[in-house]
Design an enzyme around this catalytic site. Sequence first.
Site, PDB file in Angstrom:
ATOM      1  N   GLY A 166       6.772   4.887   8.420  1.00 50.34           N
ATOM      2  CA  GLY A 166       6.027   6.140   8.498  1.00 50.34           C
ATOM      3  C   GLY A 166       6.260   6.803   9.836  1.00 50.34           C
ATOM      4  CB  SER A 167       4.483   9.544  11.466  1.00 49.42           C
ATOM      5  OG  SER A 167       3.177   9.027  11.506  1.00 49.42           O
TER       6      SER A 167
ATOM      7  CE  LYS B 190      -1.860   2.729   3.027  1.00 54.37           C
ATOM      8  NZ  LYS B 190      -1.762   3.996   2.275  1.00 54.37           N
TER       9      LYS B 190
ATOM     10  CD  GLU C 143      12.733  -0.029   9.262  1.00 56.35           C
ATOM     11  OE1 GLU C 143      13.344   0.781   9.985  1.00 56.35           O
ATOM     12  OE2 GLU C 143      13.262  -1.024   8.755  1.00 56.35           O
TER      13      GLU C 143
ATOM     14  CB  ALA D 125       1.471   9.727  15.462  1.00 56.23           C
ATOM     15  CB  THR D 126       0.939   6.329  11.446  1.00 58.31           C
ATOM     16  OG1 THR D 126       0.600   7.678  11.155  1.00 58.31           O
ATOM     17  CG2 THR D 126       0.011   5.424  10.679  1.00 58.31           C
TER      18      THR D 126
ATOM     19  CD  GLU E  55      10.909  12.852  11.738  1.00 56.66           C
ATOM     20  OE1 GLU E  55       9.728  12.555  11.994  1.00 56.66           O
ATOM     21  OE2 GLU E  55      11.678  12.102  11.114  1.00 56.66           O
TER      22      GLU E  55
ATOM     23  CB  CYS F 151      13.315   8.143   8.480  1.00 56.12           C
ATOM     24  SG  CYS F 151      14.254   6.997   7.467  1.00 56.12           S
TER      25      CYS F 151
END
Length: 482
Positions: free
Chosen positions: A228-229, A177, A250, A231-232, A385, A284
């Site tokens: 991704g982040s 995705k 990651e 939070a997610t 960040e 990142c």
Amino acid sequence: MSPGKISTLDFDKFYNIIDGKQRGSDQIHHGVNPTSGEKLWDVPIASEQDLNDAVAAAKKAFPAWRDTPIEKRKELLGQLAEAFQQHNDEFVTLLCKESGKPKKFAAIEVGGVAAFIGYHCALSIPSEQFEDEEKTVYTEYSPLGVCAAICPWNFPLVLSTGKVAPALLTGNCMIVKPSPFTPYTALKFVELAQSILPAGVLQVVGGNNELGAAMCSHADIAKISFTGSIATGKKVMQSAAKTLKRVTLELGGNDASIIMPDVDIKKTAPEVVMGAFQNSGQVCVATKRIYIHADIYKEFLQEMVNFTKTLKVGNPDDGDNMLGPVQNQMQYERVKTFFQDSKDKGYTFAAGTADVAAAGNKPGYFIQPTIIDNPPNDSRIIQEEPFGPIVPTQPWTDLDEVIARANNTNTGLAACVWGADVEKASAVARRLEAGSVFVNSWEKLTPRAFFGGQKESGIGGEWGTTGLLAYCNPHVIHVYKL
Ligand code: NAD
């Protein structure tokens, strides 16, 4: 399509790929070219039914793919890399459009696809055995089944294929995705793969965040590899817990660079700048906090400023450009808040200006690279960040203190130490709480080494031989002697 056949790809039409076939959708969205704000091609948003169909196709394909000898799987992956290389220029153009990155850097990312696949194909899945008087015990690694890759927008192609290569090599099926901001190259890569791989082995579903959430709670997906982040990432882990899915997370970082007093200032300062502003800071593992020894602080900062002023920002086609735009409007607005906050608090802009719009190159999401001189420890620019081209510098005098300052974060993705005394710099590197630490280089990742974060920068990791095991169950066979 017969195996080995290289398909003719249409780079102006985009589909989900389910069970070896192109599929559209009633629901459509599109990316935006960040250099111009122009609407890009329509892409289908996969429905719940599309996801269920993809999972069912992957489940069906899995036993035969798992039982395909690894040498044959490698051969097919090698063919995929070759087929991809035949479309190199089209992928570079597509990546420039969806990401805005300068062509020479888009070309590096596109080149990374075959390199990632090729490198993984040179690996073997490890195994162990021991024997005693009564038995032999074999520790082997078997694939997990149906895996899903949920990908970000900063390196849409190489971060997707960096998940696909180890997953398929180890005998898993994979559903990708892409980020809704940058769906195009990943959709096209998976479409290309259909001429080579059996149906259901590698699929792609384009869509929004809800689709990612649906993947995380799908009972028949064995693993989520998420980039991704933070939070997610936490949401992914929470919903994956319901079915005890394996997860690789990651996530974000707030990488520190420590500059020792003995560095070659003229040589090192531009390198440190590149570490901070590579891909316009949307990395990142970009350098996000720079700690310079007080004895050389002024001179080193000045060299950084001088070099930063030479970095040209603009659209992909101008070969002199080093930095492109911020990739999307949401991120652009977020990065601007760091400028506003620094301006409001009266911090010193050593390079760049507080007025992003004045420096920008409208209508794209352009921001000039900016250095904030010695903001306080509790400033947003030190604590968070930004994921954009703005970086703070601070002086240090005591080594233990600066190591503590560098480690004083909830993240632990990467870090750098720069010094002429390599042994001393390496000793500092070993004390930094980060998954990857670079001595006398900015953060240059390689598929040859495991990559993963400490603390809230992630769980597990990928790449290298250790990374293969992220796609496997240990399978221990105890054989007793008769
Ligand atoms: P993001 O977390 O917003 O989105 C990443 C992906 O997750 C997208 O595909 C998105 O659609 C999907 N998603 C969103 N909500 C979801 C949910 N509830 N469940 C499942 N999937 C969901 O991240 P981003 O903005 O695309 O990427 C930027 C962040 O990623 C930065 O923090 C950066 O540091 C980090 N990053 C980390 C690495 C790494 O390897 N450690 C690499 C690149 C980027």
